[in-house]
Design an enzyme around this catalytic site. Structure first.
Site, PDB file in Angstrom:
ATOM      1  N   ARG A 111       0.796  -1.383   0.030  1.00 30.80           N
ATOM      2  CA  ARG A 111       0.032   0.093  -0.040  1.00 30.80           C
ATOM      3  C   ARG A 111       0.915   1.140  -0.145  1.00 30.80           C
ATOM      4  O   ARG A 111       1.878   1.409   0.800  1.00 30.80           O
ATOM      5  CB  ARG A 111      -0.860   0.080   1.185  1.00 30.80           C
ATOM      6  CG  ARG A 111      -1.696   1.292   1.364  1.00 30.80           C
ATOM      7  CD  ARG A 111      -2.650   1.285   2.367  1.00 30.80           C
ATOM      8  NE  ARG A 111      -3.883   0.880   1.687  1.00 30.80           N
ATOM      9  CZ  ARG A 111      -5.166   0.868   2.338  1.00 30.80           C
ATOM     10  NH1 ARG A 111      -5.386   1.469   3.536  1.00 30.80           N
ATOM     11  NH2 ARG A 111      -6.162   0.212   1.690  1.00 30.80           N
ATOM     12  N   HIS A 138      -7.601   0.993  -6.639  1.00 34.72           N
ATOM     13  CA  HIS A 138      -7.820   0.120  -5.431  1.00 34.72           C
ATOM     14  C   HIS A 138      -8.243  -1.260  -6.068  1.00 34.72           C
ATOM     15  O   HIS A 138      -9.571  -1.283  -5.580  1.00 34.72           O
ATOM     16  CB  HIS A 138      -8.416   0.847  -4.216  1.00 34.72           C
ATOM     17  CG  HIS A 138      -8.292   0.292  -3.061  1.00 34.72           C
ATOM     18  ND1 HIS A 138      -7.691  -0.952  -2.695  1.00 34.72           N
ATOM     19  CD2 HIS A 138      -9.164   0.722  -1.790  1.00 34.72           C
ATOM     20  CE1 HIS A 138      -7.863  -1.161  -1.404  1.00 34.72           C
ATOM     21  NE2 HIS A 138      -8.592  -0.304  -0.882  1.00 34.72           N
ATOM     22  N   GLN A 141     -10.317  -3.760  -3.547  1.00 34.01           N
ATOM     23  CA  GLN A 141     -11.471  -3.194  -3.164  1.00 34.01           C
ATOM     24  C   GLN A 141     -12.394  -3.495  -4.153  1.00 34.01           C
ATOM     25  O   GLN A 141     -13.842  -3.912  -3.794  1.00 34.01           O
ATOM     26  CB  GLN A 141     -11.322  -1.562  -2.863  1.00 34.01           C
ATOM     27  CG  GLN A 141     -12.568  -0.978  -2.535  1.00 34.01           C
ATOM     28  CD  GLN A 141     -12.991  -1.495  -0.874  1.00 34.01           C
ATOM     29  OE1 GLN A 141     -12.510  -1.513   0.015  1.00 34.01           O
ATOM     30  NE2 GLN A 141     -14.223  -2.266  -0.881  1.00 34.01           N
ATOM     31  N   ASP A 229     -17.223   7.922  -1.976  1.00 31.16           N
ATOM     32  CA  ASP A 229     -16.087   7.432  -0.844  1.00 31.16           C
ATOM     33  C   ASP A 229     -15.807   8.947  -0.308  1.00 31.16           C
ATOM     34  O   ASP A 229     -16.163   9.842  -0.588  1.00 31.16           O
ATOM     35  CB  ASP A 229     -14.941   7.108  -1.849  1.00 31.16           C
ATOM     36  CG  ASP A 229     -13.548   6.489  -1.068  1.00 31.16           C
ATOM     37  OD1 ASP A 229     -13.790   6.330   0.104  1.00 31.16           O
ATOM     38  OD2 ASP A 229     -12.726   6.427  -1.685  1.00 31.16           O
ATOM     39  N   CYS A 270     -16.324   2.088   0.322  1.00 30.39           N
ATOM     40  CA  CYS A 270     -15.229   1.009   0.814  1.00 30.39           C
ATOM     41  C   CYS A 270     -14.610   1.196   2.186  1.00 30.39           C
ATOM     42  O   CYS A 270     -14.272   0.402   2.689  1.00 30.39           O
ATOM     43  CB  CYS A 270     -14.167   1.252  -0.065  1.00 30.39           C
ATOM     44  SG  CYS A 270     -13.367   3.062  -0.076  1.00 30.39           S
ATOM     45  N   ARG A 298     -13.923  -8.372   1.051  1.00 30.04           N
ATOM     46  CA  ARG A 298     -12.309  -8.094   0.852  1.00 30.04           C
ATOM     47  C   ARG A 298     -11.688  -9.408   1.059  1.00 30.04           C
ATOM     48  O   ARG A 298     -10.581 -10.014   0.492  1.00 30.04           O
ATOM     49  CB  ARG A 298     -11.980  -7.055   1.776  1.00 30.04           C
ATOM     50  CG  ARG A 298     -12.467  -5.800   1.671  1.00 30.04           C
ATOM     51  CD  ARG A 298     -11.876  -5.087   0.201  1.00 30.04           C
ATOM     52  NE  ARG A 298     -10.566  -4.884   0.119  1.00 30.04           N
ATOM     53  CZ  ARG A 298      -9.540  -4.112   0.662  1.00 30.04           C
ATOM     54  NH1 ARG A 298     -10.195  -3.149   1.150  1.00 30.04           N
ATOM     55  NH2 ARG A 298      -8.273  -4.173   0.550  1.00 30.04           N
TER      56      ARG A 298
HETATM   57  N1  NVA Z   1      -9.971   6.864  -1.592  1.00 26.16           N
HETATM   58  C1  NVA Z   1      -9.615   6.245  -0.151  1.00 26.16           C
HETATM   59  C2  NVA Z   1      -9.794   4.615   0.045  1.00 26.16           C
HETATM   60  C3  NVA Z   1      -9.287   4.228   1.270  1.00 26.16           C
HETATM   61  C4  NVA Z   1      -9.706   2.789   1.312  1.00 26.16           C
HETATM   62  C5  NVA Z   1      -8.068   6.717   0.083  1.00 26.16           C
HETATM   63  O1  NVA Z   1      -7.265   6.544  -0.887  1.00 26.16           O
HETATM   64  O2  NVA Z   1      -7.763   7.142   0.934  1.00 26.16           O
HETATM   65  N1   CP Z   2     -11.087  -0.147   2.255  1.00 26.54           N
HETATM   66  C1   CP Z   2     -10.016  -0.100   2.594  1.00 26.54           C
HETATM   67  O1   CP Z   2      -9.162  -0.408   1.784  1.00 26.54           O
HETATM   68  O2   CP Z   2      -9.840   0.106   3.980  1.00 26.54           O
HETATM   69  P1   CP Z   2      -8.439   0.055   4.816  1.00 26.54           P
HETATM   70  O3   CP Z   2      -7.961   1.657   4.324  1.00 26.54           O
HETATM   71  O4   CP Z   2      -8.976   0.226   6.202  1.00 26.54           O
HETATM   72  O5   CP Z   2      -7.573  -0.889   4.563  1.00 26.54           O
END
Ligand code: NVA
Ligand code: CP
Length: 311
Positions: A111, A138, A141, A229, A270, A298
């Site tokens: 990540r 992502h 997800q 989101d 998500c 997930r």
């Molecule tokens: N769009 C959000 C998704 C988190 C799972 C982010 O990138 O923070």
């Molecule tokens: N939706 C998602 O990826 O959540 P986290 O940021 O908690 O992993």
């Protein structure tokens, strides 16, 4: 798993983005995820002896826990790392990190807010690399989200999904999914917060039914699913939050907006969510919401991905 999901001609089986796979391969992964969900606890251990290293340059609840539980339930093991604890965080190259990890573990989940870093890692690792979220996409997800949609609304091909809010990384993976799974995706995003132009152009070239508007009411007409989101993603600068709140407030998902969608439409997010911002509490906590199914899925979707990458 069916024979459609073939080993790449050369190199490891990475899971970097939905657009890298054929529709048949993605369908196989969803079918396998649903099968693994049904047979959870049946005791098959296809990843016994395998270890996944998970590197988090950004926080996570769902990704971290669901990958860890998925690996354990498939018989494997995990090492969870923050890049701050690694020499990577003090300037060791991705090249060297990729080569070293390839000698120890069987797969890497990353990540990061640098998709370039993810691709660099995949280029140099001799083991599979999985995208656990970048600033651009992502994919894990949205594989879970497709599974969730189909559990509630039946086959997604030919159906209408509406994305309302920031055209962010999750929206980009939804765009890729629309092209591959053959559904209509309507995105309502304010000017300045439109989805990634390159991914949109790719989807257009693929013949996907994807459109972008500034009008949330137009986007949700007849939609079986409304998705949103957070206004501020992890890769966005904190200083932008006021400007984002101003631009995105008219895109809040409210009961009135849900009422414009198809009868029985579901609401997806998500998570993590911000009640009173991207949606009202009565939407996310109401009967249309399937957000905890998404979170659960997930686990199942990633089991299918892990079994394909590492199996
Ligand atoms: N769009 C959000 C998704 C988190 C799972 C982010 O990138 O923070
Ligand atoms: N939706 C998602 O990826 O959540 P986290 O940021 O908690 O992993």
């Amino acid at each position: 798993m069916s024979a459609v999901l073939e080993m790449p001609a050369t190199g490891p089986r990475h899971f970097l983005d939905i657009k890298d796979f054929s529709s048949a391969e993605l369908r196989d992964l969803i079918t396998e995820a649903a099968r693994l969900k049904r047979s959870r606890g049946a005791g098959k251990k296809p990843l016994a002896g395998k270890t996944l290293a998970m590197i988090f340059e950004k926080p996570s609840t769902r990704t971290r826990i669901s990958f860890e539980v998925a690996m354990r339930e498939l018989g494997g093991d995990v090492i969870v790392l923050s890049s701050r604890d690694m020499q990577l965080g003090r300037g060791e190259t991705v090249y060297d990190t990729a080569h070293v990890l390839s000698r120890y573990v069987h797969g890497i989940m990353l990540r990061t807010d640098s998709a370039a870093k993810l691709h660099d890692l995949a280029t140099h690792a001799s083991i599979p690399v999985i995208n656990g979220l970048t600033e651009l996409t992502h994919p894990c997800q949205v594989m879970a989200d497709v599974l969730t949609f189909e559990e509630h609304c039946g086959p997604i091909a030919g159906q209408i999904v509406a994305w309302v809010g920031d055209g962010n990384n999750v929206a980009a993976s939804w765009i890729e999914a629309a092209a591959k799974f053959g559904f209509t995706l309507r995105l309502a995003c304010p000017d300045g917060y439109k989805p990634n132009a390159k991914i949109l152009a790719w989807a257009k070239r693929e013949g996907a039914d994807v459109s972008v508007t500034t009008d949330p009411i137009a986007a949700v007409q007849d939609a079986k699913c409304v998705v949103t989101d957070a206004w501020l993603s992890m890769a966005d600068a904190e200083e932008e939050s006021m400007a984002r709140a101003l631009a995105l407030a008219p895109y809040q998902v409210t009961p009135a907006l849900m009422a414009q969608a198809a009868k029985g439409a579901i609401f997806m997010h998500c998570l993590p969510a911000h009640r009173g911002e991207e949606m009202t509490a009565d939407v996310i906590d109401g009967p249309a919401s399937v957000v905890f199914d998404e979170a659960e899925n997930r686990l199942h979707a990633q089991k299918a991905i892990l079994a394909w990458c590492l199996g």
